[in-house]
Design a protein around this motif. Structure first.
Motif, mmCIF file in Angstrom:
data_model
loop_
_atom_site.group_PDB
_atom_site.id
_atom_site.type_symbol
_atom_site.label_atom_id
_atom_site.label_comp_id
_atom_site.label_asym_id
_atom_site.label_seq_id
_atom_site.Cartn_x
_atom_site.Cartn_y
_atom_site.Cartn_z
ATOM 1 N N ASP A 55 0.859 -1.184 0.000
ATOM 2 C CA ASP A 55 0.000 0.000 0.000
ATOM 3 C C ASP A 55 0.894 1.231 0.000
ATOM 4 O O ASP A 55 1.106 1.862 1.041
ATOM 5 C CB ASP A 55 -0.925 0.006 1.223
ATOM 6 C CG ASP A 55 -2.081 -0.953 1.066
ATOM 7 O OD1 ASP A 55 -2.642 -1.007 -0.039
ATOM 8 O OD2 ASP A 55 -2.419 -1.644 2.038
ATOM 9 N N LEU A 56 1.438 1.547 -1.159
ATOM 10 C CA LEU A 56 2.334 2.688 -1.317
ATOM 11 C C LEU A 56 1.865 3.535 -2.487
ATOM 12 O O LEU A 56 1.259 3.023 -3.425
ATOM 13 C CB LEU A 56 3.766 2.210 -1.617
ATOM 14 C CG LEU A 56 4.439 1.302 -0.586
ATOM 15 C CD1 LEU A 56 5.765 0.797 -1.136
ATOM 16 C CD2 LEU A 56 4.652 2.049 0.722
ATOM 17 N N ASN A 57 2.204 4.824 -2.461
ATOM 18 C CA ASN A 57 1.948 5.651 -3.638
ATOM 19 C C ASN A 57 3.190 5.599 -4.532
ATOM 20 O O ASN A 57 4.183 4.940 -4.204
ATOM 21 C CB ASN A 57 1.564 7.084 -3.246
ATOM 22 C CG ASN A 57 2.674 7.820 -2.522
ATOM 23 O OD1 ASN A 57 3.857 7.632 -2.777
ATOM 24 N ND2 ASN A 57 2.291 8.682 -1.590
ATOM 25 N N LYS A 58 3.156 6.286 -5.654
ATOM 26 C CA LYS A 58 4.251 6.223 -6.631
ATOM 27 C C LYS A 58 5.572 6.680 -6.024
ATOM 28 O O LYS A 58 6.604 6.031 -6.210
ATOM 29 C CB LYS A 58 3.900 7.073 -7.851
ATOM 30 C CG LYS A 58 4.932 7.009 -8.945
ATOM 31 C CD LYS A 58 4.512 7.818 -10.154
ATOM 32 C CE LYS A 58 5.553 7.730 -11.251
ATOM 33 N NZ LYS A 58 5.144 8.482 -12.445
ATOM 34 N N GLU A 59 5.547 7.776 -5.295
ATOM 35 C CA GLU A 59 6.786 8.306 -4.716
ATOM 36 C C GLU A 59 7.372 7.353 -3.675
ATOM 37 O O GLU A 59 8.584 7.110 -3.644
ATOM 38 C CB GLU A 59 6.536 9.690 -4.089
ATOM 39 C CG GLU A 59 6.208 10.775 -5.094
ATOM 40 C CD GLU A 59 4.771 10.706 -5.639
ATOM 41 O OE1 GLU A 59 3.875 10.139 -4.964
ATOM 42 O OE2 GLU A 59 4.556 11.194 -6.759
ATOM 43 N N GLU A 60 6.513 6.803 -2.813
ATOM 44 C CA GLU A 60 6.979 5.847 -1.805
ATOM 45 C C GLU A 60 7.535 4.585 -2.465
ATOM 46 O O GLU A 60 8.531 4.018 -2.012
ATOM 47 C CB GLU A 60 5.831 5.471 -0.868
ATOM 48 C CG GLU A 60 5.351 6.601 0.014
ATOM 49 C CD GLU A 60 4.034 6.300 0.710
ATOM 50 O OE1 GLU A 60 3.851 6.783 1.841
ATOM 51 O OE2 GLU A 60 3.181 5.588 0.125
ATOM 52 N N LYS A 83 -7.220 4.515 -8.312
ATOM 53 C CA LYS A 83 -7.910 3.538 -7.453
ATOM 54 C C LYS A 83 -8.798 2.570 -8.236
ATOM 55 O O LYS A 83 -9.605 1.855 -7.659
ATOM 56 C CB LYS A 83 -8.738 4.236 -6.366
ATOM 57 C CG LYS A 83 -7.932 5.133 -5.464
ATOM 58 C CD LYS A 83 -6.908 4.366 -4.676
ATOM 59 C CE LYS A 83 -6.137 5.308 -3.763
ATOM 60 N NZ LYS A 83 -4.940 4.746 -3.245
ATOM 61 N N VAL A 84 -8.642 2.542 -9.564
ATOM 62 C CA VAL A 84 -9.417 1.631 -10.407
ATOM 63 C C VAL A 84 -8.526 0.502 -10.902
ATOM 64 O O VAL A 84 -8.900 -0.663 -10.873
ATOM 65 C CB VAL A 84 -10.044 2.380 -11.605
ATOM 66 C CG1 VAL A 84 -10.718 1.420 -12.562
ATOM 67 C CG2 VAL A 84 -11.015 3.434 -11.106
ATOM 68 N N TYR A 103 10.370 1.492 -13.372
ATOM 69 C CA TYR A 103 9.310 1.515 -14.385
ATOM 70 C C TYR A 103 7.982 1.212 -13.696
ATOM 71 O O TYR A 103 7.920 0.347 -12.813
ATOM 72 C CB TYR A 103 9.528 0.421 -15.437
ATOM 73 C CG TYR A 103 10.305 0.832 -16.648
ATOM 74 C CD1 TYR A 103 9.964 1.966 -17.369
ATOM 75 C CD2 TYR A 103 11.361 0.058 -17.098
ATOM 76 C CE1 TYR A 103 10.661 2.324 -18.509
ATOM 77 C CE2 TYR A 103 12.072 0.407 -18.231
ATOM 78 C CZ TYR A 103 11.713 1.551 -18.934
ATOM 79 O OH TYR A 103 12.414 1.900 -20.043
ATOM 80 N N HIS A 104 6.925 1.884 -14.131
ATOM 81 C CA HIS A 104 5.583 1.637 -13.617
ATOM 82 C C HIS A 104 4.699 1.216 -14.786
ATOM 83 O O HIS A 104 4.573 1.951 -15.757
ATOM 84 C CB HIS A 104 5.017 2.901 -12.963
ATOM 85 C CG HIS A 104 5.877 3.435 -11.866
ATOM 86 N ND1 HIS A 104 5.860 2.936 -10.583
ATOM 87 C CD2 HIS A 104 6.803 4.436 -11.866
ATOM 88 C CE1 HIS A 104 6.716 3.605 -9.840
ATOM 89 N NE2 HIS A 104 7.300 4.514 -10.600
ATOM 90 N N TYR A 105 4.118 0.026 -14.686
ATOM 91 C CA TYR A 105 3.241 -0.498 -15.726
ATOM 92 C C TYR A 105 1.815 -0.585 -15.187
ATOM 93 O O TYR A 105 1.577 -1.260 -14.175
ATOM 94 C CB TYR A 105 3.686 -1.897 -16.164
ATOM 95 C CG TYR A 105 5.094 -1.955 -16.691
ATOM 96 C CD1 TYR A 105 5.352 -1.690 -18.026
ATOM 97 C CD2 TYR A 105 6.155 -2.277 -15.847
ATOM 98 C CE1 TYR A 105 6.646 -1.757 -18.524
ATOM 99 C CE2 TYR A 105 7.450 -2.341 -16.332
ATOM 100 C CZ TYR A 105 7.696 -2.076 -17.669
ATOM 101 O OH TYR A 105 8.980 -2.128 -18.141
ATOM 102 N N LYS A 106 0.885 0.059 -15.836
ATOM 103 C CA LYS A 106 -0.509 0.000 -15.400
ATOM 104 C C LYS A 106 -1.101 -1.352 -15.791
ATOM 105 O O LYS A 106 -0.972 -1.799 -16.923
ATOM 106 C CB LYS A 106 -1.322 1.121 -16.029
ATOM 107 C CG LYS A 106 -2.723 1.235 -15.432
ATOM 108 C CD LYS A 106 -3.438 2.457 -15.912
ATOM 109 C CE LYS A 106 -3.122 3.573 -14.946
ATOM 110 N NZ LYS A 106 -4.031 4.714 -15.060
ATOM 111 N N ILE A 107 -1.719 -1.995 -14.825
ATOM 112 C CA ILE A 107 -2.401 -3.263 -15.055
ATOM 113 C C ILE A 107 -3.884 -2.941 -15.181
ATOM 114 O O ILE A 107 -4.498 -2.434 -14.245
ATOM 115 C CB ILE A 107 -2.173 -4.254 -13.901
ATOM 116 C CG1 ILE A 107 -0.679 -4.537 -13.725
ATOM 117 C CG2 ILE A 107 -2.955 -5.546 -14.141
ATOM 118 C CD1 ILE A 107 -0.349 -5.343 -12.487
ATOM 119 N N LYS A 108 -4.427 -3.235 -16.342
ATOM 120 C CA LYS A 108 -5.838 -2.946 -16.599
ATOM 121 C C LYS A 108 -6.644 -4.236 -16.551
ATOM 122 O O LYS A 108 -6.088 -5.331 -16.586
ATOM 123 C CB LYS A 108 -5.992 -2.262 -17.949
ATOM 124 C CG LYS A 108 -5.274 -0.932 -18.015
ATOM 125 C CD LYS A 108 -5.434 -0.284 -19.361
ATOM 126 C CE LYS A 108 -4.636 1.010 -19.411
ATOM 127 N NZ LYS A 108 -4.688 1.624 -20.725
#
Length: 134
Positions: A55-60, A83-84, A103-108
């Motif tokens: 449970d972290l945000n991008k910066e954390e 949050k989706v 790298y941040h990959y969005k999982i849809k």
């Protein structure tokens, strides 16, 4: 001492009462002690109970993964800021310079309930997606 991933026995009634610290028993060693209730999650095979969930945000996330103790390839899954969707965050580096980055990959999720980063590779669940990209 307890650590992330340890199996603990915690009284559900005490946990539900909203106490900040709750008594817990380590299932393997029998050792007892108090732990912060915000670090307790029911082991129900949900995403949030997995070792790779944070449970972290991008910066954390970036701060944590950029720590020298984590090698390239270290990853975690977290909620997206919308949050989706979910995000797969992976520590990597540029081979020529050995400069590390995350790298941040969005999982849809598809209309059929499948998870994907690329629509050409859908998966029935997040563990299957992780296994493929690992």
């Amino acid at each position: 001492m307890f650590k992330k991933g340890d199996k603990l026995t915690v009284d559900d009634d005490i946990l539900c009462q909203g106490h900040t610290w709750v008594p817990a028993t380590h299932q393997a060693s029998g050792q007892t002690g108090f732990i912060p209730s915000r670090f307790v999650i029911k082991d129900d095979n949900s995403l949030r109970s997995q070792e790779w969930w944070f449970d972290l945000n991008k910066e954390e996330t970036e701060e944590r993964l950029m720590s020298p103790c984590y090698k390239p390839g270290t990853f975690l899954i977290r909620d997206s800021s919308d949050k989706v969707s979910l995000v797969l965050s992976v520590k990597s580096f540029i081979p020529e310079t050995l400069v590390a980055y995350v790298y941040h990959y969005k999982i849809k999720r598809s209309d059929h309930g499948q998870f994907f980063i690329s629509p050409t590779n859908p998966f029935a669940n997040i563990p299957d997606l992780i296994s493929f990209y690992r």
